[in-house]
Structure formats: structure tokens, C-alpha cells
Design an enzyme around this catalytic site. Structure first.
Site, PDB file in Angstrom:
ATOM      1  N   TYR A   9      59.941  38.630  34.818  1.00 54.72           N
ATOM      2  CA  TYR A   9      60.506  37.964  35.990  1.00 54.72           C
ATOM      3  C   TYR A   9      62.027  38.116  36.075  1.00 54.72           C
ATOM      4  CZ  TYR A   9      56.052  35.916  37.389  1.00 54.72           C
ATOM      5  OH  TYR A   9      54.755  35.745  37.829  1.00 54.72           O
ATOM      6  N   GLU A  33      50.066  31.006  35.584  1.00 56.85           N
ATOM      7  CA  GLU A  33      49.529  32.101  34.772  1.00 56.85           C
ATOM      8  C   GLU A  33      49.189  31.638  33.359  1.00 56.85           C
ATOM      9  OE1 GLU A  33      52.249  35.059  37.444  1.00 56.85           O
ATOM     10  OE2 GLU A  33      52.687  34.915  35.304  1.00 56.85           O
ATOM     11  N   ARG A  44      43.179  48.804  37.733  1.00 56.99           N
ATOM     12  CA  ARG A  44      42.582  48.458  39.015  1.00 56.99           C
ATOM     13  C   ARG A  44      41.655  47.264  38.833  1.00 56.99           C
ATOM     14  NH1 ARG A  44      45.890  51.688  39.780  1.00 56.99           N
ATOM     15  NH2 ARG A  44      45.881  53.514  41.137  1.00 56.99           N
ATOM     16  N   TYR A  87      38.144  45.290  39.952  1.00 52.83           N
ATOM     17  CA  TYR A  87      36.820  45.484  40.542  1.00 52.83           C
ATOM     18  C   TYR A  87      36.027  44.190  40.413  1.00 52.83           C
ATOM     19  CZ  TYR A  87      38.035  50.409  40.418  1.00 52.83           C
ATOM     20  OH  TYR A  87      38.676  51.612  40.600  1.00 52.83           O
ATOM     21  N   VAL A 105      40.413  40.217  49.624  1.00 51.71           N
ATOM     22  CA  VAL A 105      40.763  41.539  50.131  1.00 51.71           C
ATOM     23  C   VAL A 105      41.073  42.422  48.943  1.00 51.71           C
ATOM     24  CG1 VAL A 105      43.186  40.859  50.458  1.00 51.71           C
ATOM     25  CG2 VAL A 105      42.295  42.853  51.661  1.00 51.71           C
TER      26      VAL A 105
END
Length: 395
Positions: free
Chosen positions: A98, A140, A206, A208, A387
């Protein structure tokens, strides 16, 4: 809460900063990746960087957060922060990154806006950034604790037990853990990150959705190959399609995702388009495994019957639920006459009162479907969407 002095400055400068953020974020990413190329190769999605979608999502999140601080100072923007926090922990964003982001972001703001960024303006927006950053870090850490992890970026090996070709461009991988550590549970609708080592030496990540139910001993990922079509092709999806076979190992994160099926007995609408069917199959499987008698309206839209991944499985799951019904739309029409032709139109359906809706698919589908639901009397708080990729709804 934003301090009174900073709130006044942010309110005055938000139109200027908001209008320029589309110019600020490419400068920010360009500077950061030039100095830290490992972030682009091993953390950020190179495809989303190349097509600009990640920049748009960042712009939307910052502007939205600042707006909410001004308009609803007593409320925490938990929904927006939760979505970002889930994505961060799934890919291993760390607390010490950050300050790095802050350095390059504010250097880009000064470069783009010039003399507008007085010390007072810089201090006010600095407060906005750190309020958002500290809120995300707290969220988190909570998510990691819930997942049974005390460190960032914890990856585990899973073995491919079976590979199933669902359509010409969609493949499913059935997975079992390749180690002896306990397997964390998940909620139907959540996703995992997959880390893939590519031939150029990069390690791309990625997300999924899990297309299996939480009660299953194995987990299933269903992956659509992303073709270029004038845009960057899917590096990871193409690699998985070409190279991943039975017996191979995949590195998976713990499950995360803020959009997950809630328990209860109220009516549901599960609406998907294209590969957005994957979390809906997981939800349907869970409803079936738990003997649910809820009324469930299942909607799916696709280009054609041949493009409809897991079509037979979806129909079988709906058929096994006593309160479920299935409605299909194919843009190219249906050979068997069981689907409507054209784009999805929820206005033609008799939706149950008090339904909770879960949506997943391309952004145009999400926007159109959400509008149909709101016009049909479904409360905005009861419409949840997932999305794939950066959430451009914030932009």
C-alpha cells in the site's frame, strides 16, 4: 471518517480529480511497473492492464470511495471494500504494498494536475487514500483469518483428477488436494485464484468460480478460453486449455468472494450469461445436495445451444429441485424450441415476490438484467452480482 478540513477540500476538488483519474491511473501504473516489473509479471493481470480495464476499475473505486465519504460520512462503504478485499487476498496483495502504491499514485496525480495539487489538496487526498487503504488491510486480515491463513499469498497444490470438454471453448477440471493439509470450506458462488507459470517466466494469477458444491470432496473449476478478437487473448485460460491434463498440479488460493448464496428459505433468482453460469451451477449443486425446497427461478442466456456450457447438468439440477424452473435465451435461437430467441428479457417472467437475485455474466447483461429486476419490483439490496474481471460498475 474524513476530517472536516479534508472533507471541504475533497468536496471542492472531487470534480477535477474525478475527471482526471482516467489520465492519472495510466501514468501511475506506467511509473510503478517501470520500476517494479515483477508486479506486472507476477501479480497484476497483464491482459486487463493491456486493455485498460484495471485502470478504469481503480479510477472507479477511488472516486466512489471519496464520494461516499462525503455523502454518507457516518457509513462505511463495506460492500465496495469487501469486493476489493476478497480479490486482494485471493491474489496475495500484501500490506506493505500500500505505501508503494501511494508513492506512485500521488506522483502521477502531481504530474497530471500540476499546480492544482497544493499542499492542502495533497493532504486531503492523502487522507482519503489512507482511510481506504487501512480499511482494506483490516478487511483483508479478517478474511485471511477466516480462511485459516496467517500470511499473504498462501498457495496449495491441487491435482487434476479429470478434464471434461464442456464446449469448444470451455473445459472443466476436477481437482483433489495434493497435500495432507486440511481443506478449507467455501460458500457456493465463491472463487479461487489459480497461479500459472508461463513460458516467459512470469507467474500470472486468475480467478475462477468453483462450479462444484461445498459438500463435494473434490473441487471443480470451469474455464472459458478467452480469445483476442482485437483485444489481448487470455494468457492463463489459453495455457490451461492447451497444457493442463489429468495428473497435473495446479496452485490454488483459498476460496474467496463476497457474492455467495445465503442460507434461508426465501425465493431465489439465479441469472447468468455465458461462462457466468459457473457460480450458478455451484449454487444449484448446493441447493440439490441440501434438499432445498425453495422456489428457484433459473435463467441463462448464451449465443447458442452449442455455446451453453454445462447445459445438461444445469437442466438436471433444476429438474431435481421441486421448486425450480429454467428459462433459456439463445441469441441464435434454439434447435429444440425450449429456449427463447434473442437477448434475455426478465420482464416476461413471473418473478416471485421477495426474491433474492444473484447475477453473473458480461457487464451489459448485468446492467440490463438488474434494470429488469428493479422495474419488476425487486429491491436493490436484494440484487447481487458477480462480474469476471475488474468491476467496471464502479468506474
Amino acid at each position: 471518517m474524513l476530517s472536516a478540513s479534508s472533507a471541504a477540500v475533497v468536496r471542492e476538488t472531487l470534480p477535477v480529480v474525478g475527471a482526471a483519474i482516467g489520465d492519472i491511473t495510466p501514468v501511475f501504473y506506467g511509473k510503478m511497473f517501470a520500476d517494479h516489473p515483477e508486479l506486472l509479471d507476477n501479480l497484476f493481470n497483464r491482459g486487463n492492464q493491456a486493455n485498460g480495464e484495471q485502470q478504469k476499475a481503480l479510477a472507479g473505486s477511488i472516486a466512489t470511495f471519496a464520494t461516499l465519504l462525503l455523502e454518507r460520512p457516518d457509513d462505511r462503504p463495506d460492500a465496495m471494500l469487501a469486493r476489493i478485499a476478497h480479490k486482494h487476498v485471493s491474489v496475495g496483495v500484501t500490506e506493505d504494498q500500500y505505501p508503494l502504491v501511494h508513492h506512485y499514485l500521488f506522483a502521477a496525480i502531481v504530474e497530471v494536475l500540476g499546480d492544482i495539487v497544493t499542499p492542502e489538496v495533497a493532504a486531503a487526498w492523502d487522507e482519503v487514500y489512507w482511510l481506504m487503504a487501512k480499511s482494506l488491510v483490516a478487511a483483508e486480515k479478517t478474511l485471511m483469518a477466516q480462511a485459516g491463513s496467517d500470511r499473504y499469498g498462501q498457495w496449495r497444490p491441487w491435482r487434476v483428477d479429470a478434464r471434461t470438454e464442456e464446449t469448444a471453448d470451455v473445459v472443466s477440471f476436477l481437482l483433489s488436494p495434493a497435500d495432507d493439509a486440511p481443506v478449507p470450506g467455501f460458500r457456493p458462488g465463491q472463487y479461487v485464484s489459480v497461479a500459472v507459470d508461463l513460458p516467459d517466466g512470469s507467474r500470472q494469477l486468475r480467478q475462477y468460480s468453483l462450479s462444484s458444491g461445498p459438500l463435494a470432496e473434490q473441487r471443480r473449476l470451469t474455464v472459458k478460453r478467452v480469445h483476442g478478437g482485437g483485444r489481448p487473448a487470455g494468457e492463463v485460460s489459453d495455457h490451461l486449455h492447451r497444457h493442463t491434463r489429468e495428473g497435473d498440479l495446479l496452485q490454488l488460493s483459498a476460496p474467496f468472494g463476497d457474492i455467495a448464496l445465503e442460507d434461508g428459505d426465501g425465493p431465489l433468482l439465479l441469472a447468468s450469461a455465458g461462462i457466468g453460469i459457473t457460480p450458478m451451477i455451484g449454487m444449484l449443486r448446493h441447493l440439490s445436495d441440501t434438499g432445498s425446497r425453495r422456489r428457484v427461478v433459473v435463467v441463462h442466456a448464451d449465443r447458442s445451444e452449442d455455446d451453453h456450457a454445462m447445459r445438461a447438468e444445469q437442466a438436471a439440477l433444476v429438474g431435481a429441485l421441486p421448486g425450480a424452473e429454467l428459462h433459456l435465451w439463445y441469441e441464435q435461437g434454439a434447435r429444440d424450441g425450449e429456449a427463447r430467441a434473442g437477448l434475455c428479457d426478465l420482464s416476461v417472467l413471473d418473478l416471485p415476490a421477495g426474491a433474492t437475485a444473484y447475477l453473473c455474466g458480461p457487464v451489459p447483461f448485468l446492467k440490463a438484467t438488474r434494470e429488469d429486476l428493479l422495474r419488476g419490483g425487486v429491491a436493490a439490496r436484494d440484487v447481487h452480482y458477480e462480474v469476471f474481471g475488474p468491476d467496471l460498475g464502479l468506474a
